[in-house]
Write a protein that holds these residues in place. Structure first.
Motif, PDB file in Angstrom:
ATOM      1  N   ARG A 244       0.819  -1.218   0.000  1.00 38.90           N
ATOM      2  CA  ARG A 244       0.000   0.000   0.000  1.00 38.90           C
ATOM      3  C   ARG A 244       0.853   1.268   0.000  1.00 38.90           C
ATOM      4  N   GLY A 245       2.160   1.086  -0.040  1.00 43.35           N
ATOM      5  CA  GLY A 245       3.059   2.230  -0.130  1.00 43.35           C
ATOM      6  C   GLY A 245       3.558   2.755   1.186  1.00 43.35           C
ATOM      7  N   ASP A 246       3.333   2.027   2.298  1.00 44.04           N
ATOM      8  CA  ASP A 246       3.762   2.498   3.607  1.00 44.04           C
ATOM      9  C   ASP A 246       5.291   2.468   3.694  1.00 44.04           C
ATOM     10  N   PRO A 247       5.942   3.604   3.865  1.00 42.09           N
ATOM     11  CA  PRO A 247       7.413   3.640   3.843  1.00 42.09           C
ATOM     12  C   PRO A 247       8.054   2.881   4.995  1.00 42.09           C
ATOM     13  N   ALA A 248       7.431   2.915   6.167  1.00 39.00           N
ATOM     14  CA  ALA A 248       8.015   2.221   7.312  1.00 39.00           C
ATOM     15  C   ALA A 248       7.996   0.705   7.103  1.00 39.00           C
ATOM     16  N   ALA A 249       6.890   0.186   6.561  1.00 42.67           N
ATOM     17  CA  ALA A 249       6.799  -1.250   6.285  1.00 42.67           C
ATOM     18  C   ALA A 249       7.798  -1.643   5.207  1.00 42.67           C
ATOM     19  N   ARG A 250       7.939  -0.793   4.198  1.00 45.04           N
ATOM     20  CA  ARG A 250       8.915  -1.088   3.150  1.00 45.04           C
ATOM     21  C   ARG A 250      10.340  -1.094   3.700  1.00 45.04           C
ATOM     22  N   ALA A 251      10.607  -0.232   4.651  1.00 45.90           N
ATOM     23  CA  ALA A 251      11.938  -0.195   5.249  1.00 45.90           C
ATOM     24  C   ALA A 251      12.216  -1.472   6.050  1.00 45.90           C
ATOM     25  N   LEU A 252      11.186  -1.988   6.745  1.00 44.23           N
ATOM     26  CA  LEU A 252      11.354  -3.242   7.476  1.00 44.23           C
ATOM     27  C   LEU A 252      11.692  -4.386   6.520  1.00 44.23           C
ATOM     28  N   LEU A 253      10.962  -4.484   5.424  1.00 42.73           N
ATOM     29  CA  LEU A 253      11.198  -5.558   4.461  1.00 42.73           C
ATOM     30  C   LEU A 253      12.557  -5.414   3.793  1.00 42.73           C
ATOM     31  N   ALA A 254      12.939  -4.169   3.494  1.00 46.34           N
ATOM     32  CA  ALA A 254      14.241  -3.940   2.870  1.00 46.34           C
ATOM     33  C   ALA A 254      15.370  -4.355   3.811  1.00 46.34           C
TER      34      ALA A 254
ATOM     35  N   VAL B  40      11.128  -8.025  -0.657  1.00 45.10           N
ATOM     36  CA  VAL B  40      12.246  -8.763  -0.075  1.00 45.10           C
ATOM     37  C   VAL B  40      13.086  -9.411  -1.174  1.00 45.10           C
ATOM     38  N   LEU B  41      12.431 -10.000  -2.152  1.00 49.07           N
ATOM     39  CA  LEU B  41      13.134 -10.676  -3.234  1.00 49.07           C
ATOM     40  C   LEU B  41      14.099  -9.739  -3.953  1.00 49.07           C
ATOM     41  N   ALA B  42      13.652  -8.537  -4.258  1.00 42.94           N
ATOM     42  CA  ALA B  42      14.497  -7.585  -4.991  1.00 42.94           C
ATOM     43  C   ALA B  42      15.728  -7.197  -4.183  1.00 42.94           C
ATOM     44  N   VAL B  43      15.560  -6.973  -2.888  1.00 50.46           N
ATOM     45  CA  VAL B  43      16.694  -6.565  -2.057  1.00 50.46           C
ATOM     46  C   VAL B  43      17.674  -7.716  -1.876  1.00 50.46           C
ATOM     47  N   ILE B  44      17.154  -8.938  -1.725  1.00 51.58           N
ATOM     48  CA  ILE B  44      18.038 -10.097  -1.597  1.00 51.58           C
ATOM     49  C   ILE B  44      18.890 -10.239  -2.852  1.00 51.58           C
ATOM     50  N   ARG B  45      18.254 -10.161  -3.992  1.00 45.36           N
ATOM     51  CA  ARG B  45      19.012 -10.262  -5.250  1.00 45.36           C
ATOM     52  C   ARG B  45      20.121  -9.217  -5.312  1.00 45.36           C
TER      53      ARG B  45
END
Length: 422
Positions: free
Chosen positions: A303-313, A348-353
């Protein structure tokens, strides 16, 4: 039965199992045995009810050669993929094709009596759904914790209270009078991917990494699972990482990768964000249900939440850093990523790669592919089934049960030392 004879039978049967419709001339080329020897081995397997004719292949000028196939309906294999919060149970034919299956929630912390009792009920129910089912040839089980493969007993599993040292094999063998094999869930996932994903089979050297409630890896080398001496190879969730040096893991140690990058860690950190006002989206989800899961964090990121995206990254970066070390050390051709955290989104997949390609040796990543699982959650049940098939058809076990016509009724064959097939 002599070793050479049993090896020849296994080689011929493996070729027929993996290449349905293969002809006898092609068998001679494939297994490297003489025509007379191959003809004898085929006749032996036909007499045992394992191989049947499957029509004729086109003629090259002489008599049309027979096609051969495994009599996959001669027996059944039961598989059970037990997770922390759910399980899949199914019955498959001897080719590994799942005929019937069922899925239901489970809490592995309820202990082995309740969970395995339910597995037994589900297997019996699935057998009742089939018309005139053939004998059950074996049972394969995956569980979410370390397993000593030789004994099929869990050893100090962090999220499985009451399972430590439990005789899973003996219990199920007593119920079904069939051989039983038990392995940890990530090895079972890796095996399922290897046996049913053509890309994984072609590579032969791969890492299967599951990022779910916990984190683990299955190692495949030369087309075979590498379990290590005691069966705990690939337990990367408890590799120490600097960013976790103050976080207590559920295993009791401090600083484990799983404690900061697994699904449980994402849920914990997401709840803290929601409670502190760092994520309105997660706060909304927490207010609605009273708790959060890793899936909620992923949904918030979508949904575009920056904090959640930062956790996954951050989770992806930490997992990727550990994988980069493994890739440089082990040099696989394929890294398969599975588990709920990976399947829920691409963050997560993109950051792992990115982390793996950036931090690994250039030569180690020259032909490396990093992909999500082709099977998803279905890999677990497929792997549990092939866990049985792979072990039933090793040279020494096949030589042992072939005179009986099937391994049904002979659970003791699991104790036979075997020389793994090529």
């Amino acid at each position: 039965m002599s070793g050479d004879r049993s090896d020849g039978l296994v080689a011929v049967l493996d070729a027929i199992r993996t290449s349905p419709g293969i002809t006898q001339p092609r068998l001679v080329q494939r297994v490297g045995l003489g025509r007379t020897v191959v003809a004898q081995r085929v006749a032996h397997l036909e007499a045992a009810g394992l191989v049947a004719q499957d029509g004729l292949a086109p003629s090259n000028g002489g008599r049309a050669p027979r096609r051969l196939r495994l009599r996959r309906a001669a027996g059944l294999v039961a598989g059970a993929d037990i997770g922390a919060t759910g399980m899949a149970v199914g019955l498959a034919d001897l080719s590994g094709h799942v005929l019937v299956e069922t899925h239901e929630p489970v809490d592995v912390a309820d202990g082995p009596d309740g969970v395995l009792g339910r597995v037994e009920e589900l297997v019996e129910g699935l057998l009742a759904r089939l018309t005139d089912p053939p004998p059950l040839w074996g049972v394969g089980v995956g569980v979410p914790g370390p397993v000593e493969f030789a004994t099929s007993r869990p050893v100090a599993p962090p999220i499985m209270p009451g399972w430590d040292g439990y005789p899973v094999r003996e219990r199920l063998a007593g119920r079904f009078a069939a051989p039983v094999w038990v392995d940890n869930d990530v090895n079972v996932l890796a095996l399922g991917e290897l046996r049913t994903n053509p890309a994984a089979a072609a590579t032969g050297d791969l890492l299967y990494v599951k990022i779910g409630t916990g984190i683990g890896a299955g190692l495949v080398s030369g087309g075979r699972l590498h379990r290590g001496v005691n069966g705990c190879a690939g337990d990367i969730g408890h590799v120490a990482v600097a960013e976790a040096d103050t976080v207590i893991c559920r295993c009791g140690n401090v600083g484990c990768l799983e404690a900061v990058a697994g699904g449980a860690a994402l849920a914990r950190d997401g709840r803290q964000l929601a409670e502190r006002g760092g994520s309105p989206v997660l706060a909304e989800a927490l207010a609605a249900r009273g708790d959060l899961t890793a899936a909620d964090v992923t949904a918030a990121a979508e949904r575009g939440d920056p904090a959640a995206r930062a956790l996954l990254a951050r989770a992806g970066r930490l997992v990727g850093g550990t994988l980069a070390t493994l890739v440089s050390f082990y040099n696989p051709g394929l890294v398969v990523l599975g588990g709920g955290v990976v399947h829920a989104g691409d963050h997560v997949l993109a950051v792992i790669r990115e982390s793996v390609y950036r931090r690994s040796l250039p030569l180690a990543t020259r032909t490396l592919r990093i992909e999500p699982s082709a099977l998803g959650a279905a890999a677990g049940l497929a792997g549990a089934v092939h866990l049985v098939l792979d072990n039933l058809f090793t040279p020494d076990r096949l030589a042992l049960w072939l005179p009986w016509g099937s391994p049904s009724g002979h659970p003791e064959i699991v104790d036979t030392p075997d020389r793994p097939s090529a």
